[in-house]
Design an enzyme around this catalytic site. Structure first.
Site, PDB file in Angstrom:
ATOM      1  CG  HIS A 160      44.859  14.996  55.804  1.00 38.39           C
ATOM      2  ND1 HIS A 160      44.980  14.894  57.161  1.00 38.39           N
ATOM      3  CD2 HIS A 160      45.985  15.604  55.385  1.00 38.39           C
ATOM      4  CE1 HIS A 160      46.125  15.432  57.546  1.00 38.39           C
ATOM      5  NE2 HIS A 160      46.751  15.856  56.502  1.00 38.39           N
ATOM      6  CD  GLU A 264      47.338  12.329  55.761  1.00 37.19           C
ATOM      7  OE1 GLU A 264      47.545  12.824  54.636  1.00 37.19           O
ATOM      8  OE2 GLU A 264      47.890  12.756  56.797  1.00 37.19           O
TER       9      GLU A 264
HETATM   10  O1  TA6 Z   1      49.412  14.868  55.592  1.00 31.98           O
HETATM   11  C1  TA6 Z   1      50.456  15.414  56.345  1.00 31.98           C
HETATM   12  C2  TA6 Z   1      50.586  16.897  56.040  1.00 31.98           C
HETATM   13  O2  TA6 Z   1      50.928  17.103  54.684  1.00 31.98           O
HETATM   14  C3  TA6 Z   1      51.606  17.515  56.995  1.00 31.98           C
HETATM   15  O3  TA6 Z   1      52.777  17.904  56.319  1.00 31.98           O
HETATM   16  C4  TA6 Z   1      50.847  18.698  57.607  1.00 31.98           C
HETATM   17  O4  TA6 Z   1      51.033  19.844  56.834  1.00 31.98           O
HETATM   18  C5  TA6 Z   1      49.412  18.159  57.560  1.00 31.98           C
HETATM   19  O5  TA6 Z   1      49.323  17.563  56.270  1.00 31.98           O
HETATM   20  C6  TA6 Z   1      48.324  19.152  57.845  1.00 31.98           C
HETATM   21  O6  TA6 Z   1      48.273  20.114  56.839  1.00 31.98           O
HETATM   22  P1  TA6 Z   1      47.228  21.355  57.027  1.00 31.98           P
HETATM   23  O7  TA6 Z   1      47.375  22.168  55.795  1.00 31.98           O
HETATM   24  O8  TA6 Z   1      45.870  20.743  57.186  1.00 31.98           O
HETATM   25  O9  TA6 Z   1      47.668  22.035  58.302  1.00 31.98           O
END
Ligand code: TA6
Length: 298
Positions: A160, A264
């Site tokens: 991520h 990502e």
């Molecule tokens: O990768 C995008 C995502 O899935 C968004 O939907 C948002 O939730 C982001 O990840 C961050 O997630 P987190 O649980 O780290 O706040």
């Protein structure tokens, strides 16, 4: 046993949880900072010291929750579902198990996370996760998942990555044109990307399916870019929370959304199914690219 190598690998035990690991690659002048908590890479610095990864100033580094920024590891679930959001790998302490460097080698560490009573209570499968971080002119991160149990299991995984940028409205992500994506802001509707250069001007949360394995994130303000090369990860996520979503995130400042974009590498739409004893590998390689036109090239 110590894994420290003077001038290449430094380890700082942390009061709350785990340790901080700093890697240095002398020939390229690059460095990386890793928290064993989540095996989270939190900084990837060029010789100039500039961090190409975004780390929120409000990130919780105590081990109480996932770190907001850097490269959190998503496993075995992406997003929401029966497990905690984004799974269990990013909010557990990983163990350093290997360190190496050499005159013509990248500076490398490997961390591992093994299933235990607590993880089995959340996700009833025995696994070994190994994460190898290699630094030279490139930052290579490799996630290997092994099924150490006696039944098949299926999982999703992603790296991520939060890329640091000067101004979200002057960033171009290419080339995802013609790729089908799931729009998480439109009831998971499947759409097709029409732009060869994707630009962000509002909250964006998309899973690009079977995306190209090479993606360029270009920061037009600085004239630099990050080239991502992925393998084993079929999909790519593009996310920026924009104003309203950011306001609800305690570990982000109000205007932080302007300073990062998440691109990502992920295996999301088609989960991986592993039989006992087998493993899966997902790799991401990041390189900094100077996109400034050189004199005479104009
Ligand atoms: O990768 C995008 C995502 O899935 C968004 O939907 C948002 O939730 C982001 O990840 C961050 O997630 P987190 O649980 O780290 O706040």
């Amino acid at each position: 046993m110590t894994y420290e190598i003077p001038g290449a690998i430094e380890i700082t035990p942390l009061f709350d949880s785990g340790a901080k690991i700093n890697l240095f690659h002398a020939a390229s002048g690059t460095s990386v900072e890793i928290y064993t908590f989540g095996a989270t890479v939190t900084a990837w610095r060029a010789r100039t010291g500039e961090n190409s990864l975004f780390l929120s100033e409000k990130a919780d580094l105590s081990g109480a929750q996932a770190i907001r920024g850097g490269i959190p590891i998503i496993f075995p679930q992406f997003g929401n579902g029966p497990l905690p959001a984004h799974g269990l790998a990013r909010n557990r302490d990983w163990e350093l198990v290997l360190s190496e460097m050499g005159p013509h080698l990248p500076t490398t560490v490997t961390l591992k996370l093994e299933s235990n009573r607590k993880t089995l209570a959340i996700w009833p499968h025995k696994f070994l996760a190994e994460y190898t971080i290699s630094l030279d002119e490139t930052l290579r991160t490799e996630l290997r998942i092994t099924n150490t149990g006696d039944t098949d299991f299926s999982f999703q995984a992603a790296l991520h990555s939060y890329f640091s940028i000067a101004d979200i409205e002057r960033v171009a992500i290419s080339d995802l044109s013609t790729v089908t994506y799931i729009d998480k802001l439109a009831a998971l509707e499947h759409k097709t990307e029409n732009n060869s250069e994707l630009r962000i001007s509002s909250e964006t949360d998309r899973v690009y399916l079977n995306s190209p394995n090479t993606i360029l994130v270009r920061d037009e303000t600085s004239g630099t870019g990050i080239a991502m090369e992925k393998s084993g990860f079929a999909d790519a996520v593009v996310w920026n929370p924009w104003i309203e979503k950011s306001a609800g995130m305690k570990d982000l400042s109000a205007d932080d959304f302007k300073k990062f974009v998440c691109v990502e590498a992920g295996q999301i739409d088609t989960p991986v199914t592993l039989a006992p004893g087998l493993n899966w590998i997902g790799i991401q390689e990041l390189q900094r690219i100077d996109l400034q036109p050189r004199w005479g090239e104009i």
